[in-house]
Design a protein around this motif. Structure first.
Motif: not given
Length: 340
Positions: A183-190
């Motif tokens: 939610n904070d930084h998008g799927s790529e970071t997650a």
């Protein structure tokens, strides 16, 4: 107010006596693994206790924190780790200092999160009144009795109610932390953080917990062989009647036993498997979206887009692009040597 995405996000993890060691370790591990492409960490995580005192864990050792409750004063997110004992799960109370600090953090706009029975601390502080909340299924009777104003759901992995989020036990805490990163930084970071932690990048918050149920373990009487049979036929229009016939059960008996073993109806389970297969095809092949939809049994590109968006909030093309970026980043030598 929480900081913007370009700034380091401060997380305070609150530990009480009888803290569950795994629940305490999960936020530090997952959020430390969330980084920019250049390796810069997105979050600064601190662990705190009331008075900065050492607390006992359920694992037989003490936790000596570096911070007291003042860490909650400036945190963008406050996470309460699960507890295996103490007044929040025995008589429905928590110390005034903890309750005041949590309420003050919430009132100034901090995001409030709990893992497992940490929800009891939030409930004792009044932060879950008239809200939906999740926790470990094994504590359902106790928590419902202590906190009747909370709208408990013990069947889901986690519950996102905007500024207050709660999760079920142990592994579900990982799911919730990755959900926050996403939610904070998008799927790529997650996804990259998940790879560093060697855990699945995503499980739906509405997925059923793995709950103990009194199901006989007699060989050949369960639905597992039919589930395996169905997984080999995801591209086909498999019906409930066909699944029941394969299991040599009536539709009613098959449905009841299937739900008892998986926590899901056959239809919902089958849809989840098809979406999961579609994600695998998007991650690992260059098939057109229409072909991915057909091979996963979802029928059409529009149906795939609808179900994928409902599951993870992105379109197939965006998912494929993001996942492949994450895979390239996480597999680089720099990422491997810097893993948390």
């Amino acid at each position: 107010m929480r900081k913007n995405r370009a700034m380091t996000h401060a997380i305070a993890v609150l530990a009480l006596d009888h803290v569950v060691a795994f629940d305490l370790g999960v936020p530090t591990q997952v959020f430390h693994a969330a980084r920019d492409a250049d390796g810069t960490r997105r979050y600064a995580v601190t662990v705190c206790t009331e008075g900065g005192r050492a607390v006992r864990s359920t694992a037989g050792f003490a936790v000596a924190p570096d911070h007291d409750l003042s860490a909650l004063d400036t945190a963008d997110t406050v996470i309460v780790a699960g507890i295996g004992g103490g007044s929040p799960v025995t008589d429905g109370t928590v110390s005034a200092a903890v309750a005041d600090a949590l309420r003050a953090a919430h009132e100034r706009g901090a995001r409030i999160v709990s893992i497992c029975t940490g929800a009891s601390v939030l409930a004792a502080s009044g932060l879950l009144d008239d809200r939906p909340a999740a926790s470990h299924w094994a504590w359902a009777r106790r928590l419902r009795g202590l906190y009747p104003r909370v709208r408990w759901d013990f069947d889901v992995l986690f519950m996102d109610d905007g500024d207050v989020l709660t999760s079920a036990g142990v592994g579900a805490g990982i799911d919730l932390c990755l959900h926050l990163v996403r939610n904070d930084h998008g799927s790529e970071t997650a996804n990259a953080a998940a790879r560093r932690c060697v855990v699945p990048p995503w499980r739906d918050g509405g997925q059923a917990q793995y709950i103990e149920r009194p199901v006989p373990a007699t060989a050949g009487t369960g639905t597992e062989p039919t589930r395996t049979w169905t997984l080999d036929r995801l591209a086909e229009p498999v019906t409930l009647e066909e699944m029941a016939a394969h299991a040599r059960m009536s539709v009613r008996t098959f449905t009841r036993r299937f739900r008892a073993e998986t926590g899901l109806s056959p239809a919902r389970w089958l849809l989840q498997q098809r979406v999961a297969h579609a994600r695998l095809l998007l991650e690992s092949t260059d098939l057109a979206v229409d072909a991915v939809a057909r091979r996963s049994g979802l029928g059409s590109a529009s149906a795939l887009r609808q179900h994928l968006h409902a599951a993870i909030g992105v379109a197939p093309s965006a998912y494929r692009k993001t996942f492949r970026r994450a895979a390239a980043t996480a597999s680089s030598p720099e990422a491997a040597t810097g893993a948390a």
